[in-house]
Design a protein around this motif. Sequence first.
Motif, PDB file in Angstrom:
ATOM      1  N   PHE A   1      42.854 -18.963 -10.092  1.00 28.62           N
ATOM      2  CA  PHE A   1      43.470 -19.194 -11.629  1.00 28.62           C
ATOM      3  C   PHE A   1      45.101 -20.075 -11.423  1.00 28.62           C
ATOM      4  O   PHE A   1      46.270 -19.006 -10.256  1.00 28.62           O
ATOM      5  N   THR A   2      46.496 -20.574 -11.832  1.00 33.08           N
ATOM      6  CA  THR A   2      47.575 -20.571 -12.267  1.00 33.08           C
ATOM      7  C   THR A   2      48.445 -19.512 -12.979  1.00 33.08           C
ATOM      8  O   THR A   2      47.819 -18.901 -13.419  1.00 33.08           O
ATOM      9  N   GLU A   3      49.340 -19.083 -12.246  1.00 34.31           N
ATOM     10  CA  GLU A   3      50.704 -18.521 -12.299  1.00 34.31           C
ATOM     11  C   GLU A   3      51.423 -18.829 -13.957  1.00 34.31           C
ATOM     12  O   GLU A   3      51.867 -18.116 -14.423  1.00 34.31           O
ATOM     13  N   ALA A   4      50.597 -19.733 -14.639  1.00 34.62           N
ATOM     14  CA  ALA A   4      51.536 -20.201 -15.776  1.00 34.62           C
ATOM     15  C   ALA A   4      50.432 -19.832 -16.791  1.00 34.62           C
ATOM     16  O   ALA A   4      50.582 -19.569 -18.168  1.00 34.62           O
ATOM     17  N   LEU A   5      49.380 -19.738 -16.749  1.00 35.42           N
ATOM     18  CA  LEU A   5      48.557 -18.786 -17.151  1.00 35.42           C
ATOM     19  C   LEU A   5      48.698 -17.167 -17.248  1.00 35.42           C
ATOM     20  O   LEU A   5      48.469 -17.077 -18.324  1.00 35.42           O
ATOM     21  N   VAL A   6      48.978 -16.934 -16.085  1.00 38.30           N
ATOM     22  CA  VAL A   6      49.395 -15.233 -16.524  1.00 38.30           C
ATOM     23  C   VAL A   6      50.651 -15.437 -17.384  1.00 38.30           C
ATOM     24  O   VAL A   6      50.825 -14.810 -18.291  1.00 38.30           O
ATOM     25  N   GLU A   7      51.710 -16.502 -17.278  1.00 37.27           N
ATOM     26  CA  GLU A   7      52.849 -16.257 -17.977  1.00 37.27           C
ATOM     27  C   GLU A   7      52.568 -16.717 -19.584  1.00 37.27           C
ATOM     28  O   GLU A   7      52.467 -15.702 -20.541  1.00 37.27           O
ATOM     29  N   ARG A   8      51.267 -17.162 -20.089  1.00 40.08           N
ATOM     30  CA  ARG A   8      50.995 -17.496 -21.180  1.00 40.08           C
ATOM     31  C   ARG A   8      49.921 -16.631 -21.728  1.00 40.08           C
ATOM     32  O   ARG A   8      50.662 -15.526 -22.868  1.00 40.08           O
TER      33      ARG A   8
ATOM     34  N   ALA B   1      51.208  -8.353 -13.657  1.00 40.66           N
ATOM     35  CA  ALA B   1      51.750  -9.025 -12.800  1.00 40.66           C
ATOM     36  C   ALA B   1      50.308  -9.967 -11.873  1.00 40.66           C
ATOM     37  O   ALA B   1      49.385  -8.998 -12.259  1.00 40.66           O
ATOM     38  N   ALA B   2      50.726 -10.362 -11.313  1.00 36.33           N
ATOM     39  CA  ALA B   2      49.279 -11.857 -11.081  1.00 36.33           C
ATOM     40  C   ALA B   2      49.711 -10.706  -9.014  1.00 36.33           C
ATOM     41  O   ALA B   2      50.522 -11.484  -8.377  1.00 36.33           O
ATOM     42  N   LEU B   3      48.327 -11.307  -8.304  1.00 33.20           N
ATOM     43  CA  LEU B   3      48.516 -10.694  -7.139  1.00 33.20           C
ATOM     44  C   LEU B   3      47.434 -12.519  -5.899  1.00 33.20           C
ATOM     45  O   LEU B   3      46.409 -12.974  -6.737  1.00 33.20           O
ATOM     46  N   LEU B   4      47.464 -12.574  -5.161  1.00 31.82           N
ATOM     47  CA  LEU B   4      46.885 -13.354  -4.444  1.00 31.82           C
ATOM     48  C   LEU B   4      46.219 -12.416  -2.959  1.00 31.82           C
ATOM     49  O   LEU B   4      47.117 -11.725  -2.667  1.00 31.82           O
ATOM     50  N   LEU B   5      44.691 -12.182  -3.036  1.00 26.93           N
ATOM     51  CA  LEU B   5      44.451 -11.338  -2.302  1.00 26.93           C
ATOM     52  C   LEU B   5      43.432 -11.813  -2.004  1.00 26.93           C
ATOM     53  O   LEU B   5      42.674 -12.420  -1.680  1.00 26.93           O
TER      54      LEU B   5
ATOM     55  N   PRO C   1      49.616 -23.065  -3.390  1.00 22.25           N
ATOM     56  CA  PRO C   1      51.585 -23.087  -4.439  1.00 22.25           C
ATOM     57  C   PRO C   1      51.428 -22.859  -5.793  1.00 22.25           C
ATOM     58  O   PRO C   1      50.314 -23.288  -6.428  1.00 22.25           O
ATOM     59  N   HIS C   2      51.359 -21.412  -6.500  1.00 21.71           N
ATOM     60  CA  HIS C   2      52.022 -20.826  -7.382  1.00 21.71           C
ATOM     61  C   HIS C   2      50.179 -20.556  -8.232  1.00 21.71           C
ATOM     62  O   HIS C   2      49.980 -20.736  -9.090  1.00 21.71           O
ATOM     63  N   ARG C   3      48.890 -19.674  -7.199  1.00 19.83           N
ATOM     64  CA  ARG C   3      47.532 -19.589  -6.919  1.00 19.83           C
ATOM     65  C   ARG C   3      47.676 -18.269  -6.958  1.00 19.83           C
ATOM     66  O   ARG C   3      47.838 -17.821  -6.500  1.00 19.83           O
ATOM     67  N   VAL C   4      46.893 -17.806  -7.595  1.00 15.82           N
ATOM     68  CA  VAL C   4      47.354 -16.693  -7.804  1.00 15.82           C
ATOM     69  C   VAL C   4      45.210 -15.807  -8.418  1.00 15.82           C
ATOM     70  O   VAL C   4      44.772 -16.708  -8.436  1.00 15.82           O
ATOM     71  N   ASN C   5      44.361 -15.017  -7.449  1.00 13.26           N
ATOM     72  CA  ASN C   5      43.568 -13.688  -7.725  1.00 13.26           C
ATOM     73  C   ASN C   5      42.917 -13.507  -9.025  1.00 13.26           C
ATOM     74  O   ASN C   5      41.856 -12.378  -8.397  1.00 13.26           O
TER      75      ASN C   5
END
Length: 245
Positions: free
Chosen positions: A68-75, A92-96, A226-230
């Motif tokens: 999912f996008t980091e924009a979702l995390v910000e919202r 916090a958002a991570l990419l694992l 870019p700007h993707r995390v899981n």
Amino acid sequence: MTPWKFISNNLRHYWKRNLLFALGVAVSGAVITGALMVGDSVSHSLQQIVVQRLGKVSHVLRAGDRYFTEALVERLAQDLGGDGGNGDLEMAALLLQEGNASAGGGQLRVNQVQVLGVDAAFDRVSGLDDYYGRLSGDSVILNARLATALNVQPGEVLLLRMEKASLIPANAPFVSDADNMLTQRVVVKAIAGDAALGRFNLRVSQTSPYNIFMSKERLQQLMDFPHRVNVLLLSTEAELTPGRI
């Protein structure tokens, strides 16, 4: 005969039975006290393991092989921390990703390594003070178990090989294994002990995993993702209801 005389005669006459009864009470009291002490010790040990694995993290959302996008995390952060939200909440958002690491010209190699793309928000949600947020470029932080397995020290170079992040499932037709793997040389900046969340692990296990922490931005660049995390981590003492997420 006075009551005290009666009791004295009773104790002398049934002294064997009374002695066994007293011993039974003593043994039972010792067993109960020991069980309580062991229970408290086990509870404390399990609590310490959880703290070493997650720090101050109270809620986890893991998307697995989806992103999912980091924009979702910000919202989400705005919704949960804005009006009517909890001001004490940290997110916090991570990419694992999964991979393997080798050192010593390939003589030492460790599989099933967790590669965690982190930033300054990971420090805040974990209760640390500007530790992982200073990572940049190809510098990485290893946990103590991985550093011991590879016999490396800060300043040495590792070869990191990991699966590339993709919106297309790895088992999809016409997707080759070569296209799914990425190889990168990285420099060990520091070795994280248990106090620095080196045992960070989302799986329930008493064994420390093999962890490599690197800049989330750099890992996203390497993955061309870019700007993707899981993974989404939250730290809050408030109870989150489904209606607030």
